[in-house]
Design a protein around this motif. Structure first.
Motif, mmCIF file in Angstrom:
data_model
loop_
_atom_site.group_PDB
_atom_site.id
_atom_site.type_symbol
_atom_site.label_atom_id
_atom_site.label_comp_id
_atom_site.label_asym_id
_atom_site.label_seq_id
_atom_site.Cartn_x
_atom_site.Cartn_y
_atom_site.Cartn_z
ATOM 1 N N LEU A 163 134.861 -0.860 73.017
ATOM 2 C CA LEU A 163 135.864 -1.638 72.295
ATOM 3 C C LEU A 163 136.882 -0.681 71.686
ATOM 4 O O LEU A 163 136.522 0.227 70.933
ATOM 5 N N ARG A 165 141.264 0.078 70.495
ATOM 6 C CA ARG A 165 142.621 -0.373 70.248
ATOM 7 C C ARG A 165 143.524 0.361 71.232
ATOM 8 O O ARG A 165 143.535 1.576 71.274
ATOM 9 N N ARG A 168 148.030 -3.172 72.445
ATOM 10 C CA ARG A 168 148.962 -3.931 71.624
ATOM 11 C C ARG A 168 150.399 -3.556 71.993
ATOM 12 O O ARG A 168 150.776 -2.397 71.997
ATOM 13 N N ASP A 213 131.077 -4.569 63.447
ATOM 14 C CA ASP A 213 132.263 -3.758 63.163
ATOM 15 C C ASP A 213 133.527 -4.592 63.037
ATOM 16 O O ASP A 213 134.559 -4.079 62.590
ATOM 17 N N PHE A 214 133.479 -5.874 63.458
ATOM 18 C CA PHE A 214 134.671 -6.712 63.486
ATOM 19 C C PHE A 214 134.393 -8.064 62.846
ATOM 20 O O PHE A 214 133.279 -8.583 62.914
ATOM 21 N N VAL A 218 135.098 -10.170 69.974
ATOM 22 C CA VAL A 218 136.092 -9.498 70.813
ATOM 23 C C VAL A 218 135.971 -10.036 72.239
ATOM 24 O O VAL A 218 134.873 -10.051 72.814
ATOM 25 N N TYR A 248 140.969 -4.574 70.716
ATOM 26 C CA TYR A 248 141.090 -5.315 69.460
ATOM 27 C C TYR A 248 142.067 -6.477 69.606
ATOM 28 O O TYR A 248 141.930 -7.500 68.941
ATOM 29 N N ASP A 249 143.076 -6.320 70.430
ATOM 30 C CA ASP A 249 144.067 -7.369 70.647
ATOM 31 C C ASP A 249 143.530 -8.341 71.702
ATOM 32 O O ASP A 249 143.677 -8.127 72.902
ATOM 33 N N ASN A 250 142.885 -9.414 71.255
ATOM 34 C CA ASN A 250 142.290 -10.363 72.190
ATOM 35 C C ASN A 250 143.321 -10.991 73.110
ATOM 36 O O ASN A 250 143.037 -11.294 74.274
ATOM 37 N N THR A 301 137.993 3.535 68.068
ATOM 38 C CA THR A 301 137.119 2.960 69.091
ATOM 39 C C THR A 301 135.723 2.720 68.535
ATOM 40 O O THR A 301 135.272 3.401 67.609
ATOM 41 N N HIS A 319 131.238 5.597 66.895
ATOM 42 C CA HIS A 319 132.584 5.328 66.404
ATOM 43 C C HIS A 319 133.465 6.520 66.761
ATOM 44 O O HIS A 319 133.049 7.681 66.612
#
Length: 377
Positions: A163, A165, A168, A213-214, A218, A248-250, A301, A319
């Motif tokens: 997972l 980022r 975006r 973590d979220f 996700v 992160y940006d679904n 990440t 992480h």
């Protein structure tokens, strides 16, 4: 012929230059190989950190086995970043073998990794050389997490998630090569490992990954299957391995998923030449220019592995930050081991299998790129 122990093939590309950053940091001389030496020189001057203190050379070489083998000859290690690997990778693999070099690359393309294993693994083993695709953030971090989970006795089933980022905006944080690979995957089969056999995912499979973590789940995809099911297929400890990738940006991930559905509906039946044109347009629209260097404040990440057995259950999490920069570090860490002749395996093997997951994790942790935690479930 290379004057230095490490060759970086794809020297003018985003990831190739980050590998050179880390080779310079580790005081390792290198030969930068590119199809256009002028462009490589220009891009390296702009983007490679501390280049003025490096010991290096630049070679312009055509992309064919004989030319590349001649350029690689004299080196110990080839770090290949030229993708999509399904289109270009096997030429470099064959050239490295012909030149007598260990081979590392940054691919996550499962179909290509299987080709390397099946077509070249035994030849590299007989030559006493390592063929190790996928030494990169994707999927070394997830493999480290999986290996940490497998340290718990009784674990034989793995589920992993990568997972990050990175999607975006229009191509923000994604290199041109990565964008090409993402869209090229529409043409390839994705498999997971089940009862020691590679099984194709259902068409357009997706996952909703819930992680502490979220705040929200996700949206994730098989992402070509990843390298892990291939590397664990013949591992006596592992019966199954299912991997997923999310950002992160679904919304961005759903767009990629919808494009895959559109591909099957509108383009899958077209001749390959027309498919190539469609893919080129998708890449240009997604990543029109080379992205800027990652920032630790925004490129973060989480990779984790859930390991289960009949009674055992464990979660290992890594992480991390700056996945492309971390990829450069992973390649340098592998090159150090190979230059020293310190590898646990030759032939086809992952970075963790060849160098040790604890070594790779330590290299990353010492440089502030990753942190691992393990919790029993």
């Amino acid at each position: 012929m290379a004057k230095h122990p490490v060759v970086v093939y794809g020297a003018s590309g985003y990831t190739g230059m980050l590998i050179m950053d880390w080779l310079i940091d580790q005081n390792i001389p290198f030969t930068a190989v590119a199809r256009n030496a002028g462009r490589a020189k220009e891009m390296m001057a702009q983007r490679v950190v501390r280049l003025e203190s490096a010991k290096y050379e630049i070679l312009e070489v055509e992309h064919n086995v004989d030319s590349l083998a001649k350029a690689f000859s004299g080196a110990k290690v080839v770090c290949n970043t030229v993708g999509p690997f399904f289109n270009f990778g096997l030429v470099a693999v064959q050239a490295a073998l012909k030149a007598g070099c260990h081979y590392l690359d940054t691919t996550g393309e499962q179909h290509f990794i299987r080709q390397v294993r099946d077509q070249f693994g035994e030849q590299f083993r007989q030559a006493g050389l390592l063929a190790s695709p996928s030494n990169a953030y994707m999927y070394t971090f997830a493999e480290i997490a999986a290996e940490l989970a497998l340290e718990t006795p009784g674990v034989d089933a793995l589920e992993t998630a990568t997972l990050a980022r990175g999607l975006r905006g229009a191509g923000a944080g994604v290199s041109v090569g990565s964008a090409a690979t993402i869209f090229e995957s529409y043409r390839q089969e994705s498999c997971y490992l089940w009862e020691k056999e590679l099984v194709p995912h259902e068409k357009h499979a997706s996952f909703s990954v819930a992680s502490p973590d979220f705040l929200q789940p996700v949206f994730a995809l098989p992402w070509g299957g990843t390298s892990l099911p291939v590397y664990f297929q013949h591992d006596s400890r592992v019966r199954s391995c299912i991997s997923s990738v999310g950002f992160y940006d679904n919304n961005a991930m759903r767009m990629v998923h919808e494009l895959g559905q559109k591909w099957d509906a509108e383009y899958a039946h077209l001749p390959r030449e027309q498919q190539d044109a469609v893919l080129a347009k998708l890449v240009d629209s997604t990543t029109p220019i080379m992205p800027p260097r990652e920032r630790t404040s925004s490129h973060r990440t989480v990779d984790f592995a859930i390991g289960r057995g009949q009674l055992a259950a464990v979660r290992a999490t890594v992480h991390g930050i700056t996945p492309y920069i971390s990829t450069g570090a992973i390649q340098a860490a592998g090159a150090i081991k190979l230059i020293d002749g310190d590898t646990a395996k030759v032939g086809f093997a992952s970075g963790s299998q060849a160098f040790g997951h604890r070594y790779l994790l330590g290299f990353l942790e010492q440089r502030g790129l990753a942190r691992a935690t393990i919790s029993q479930l």
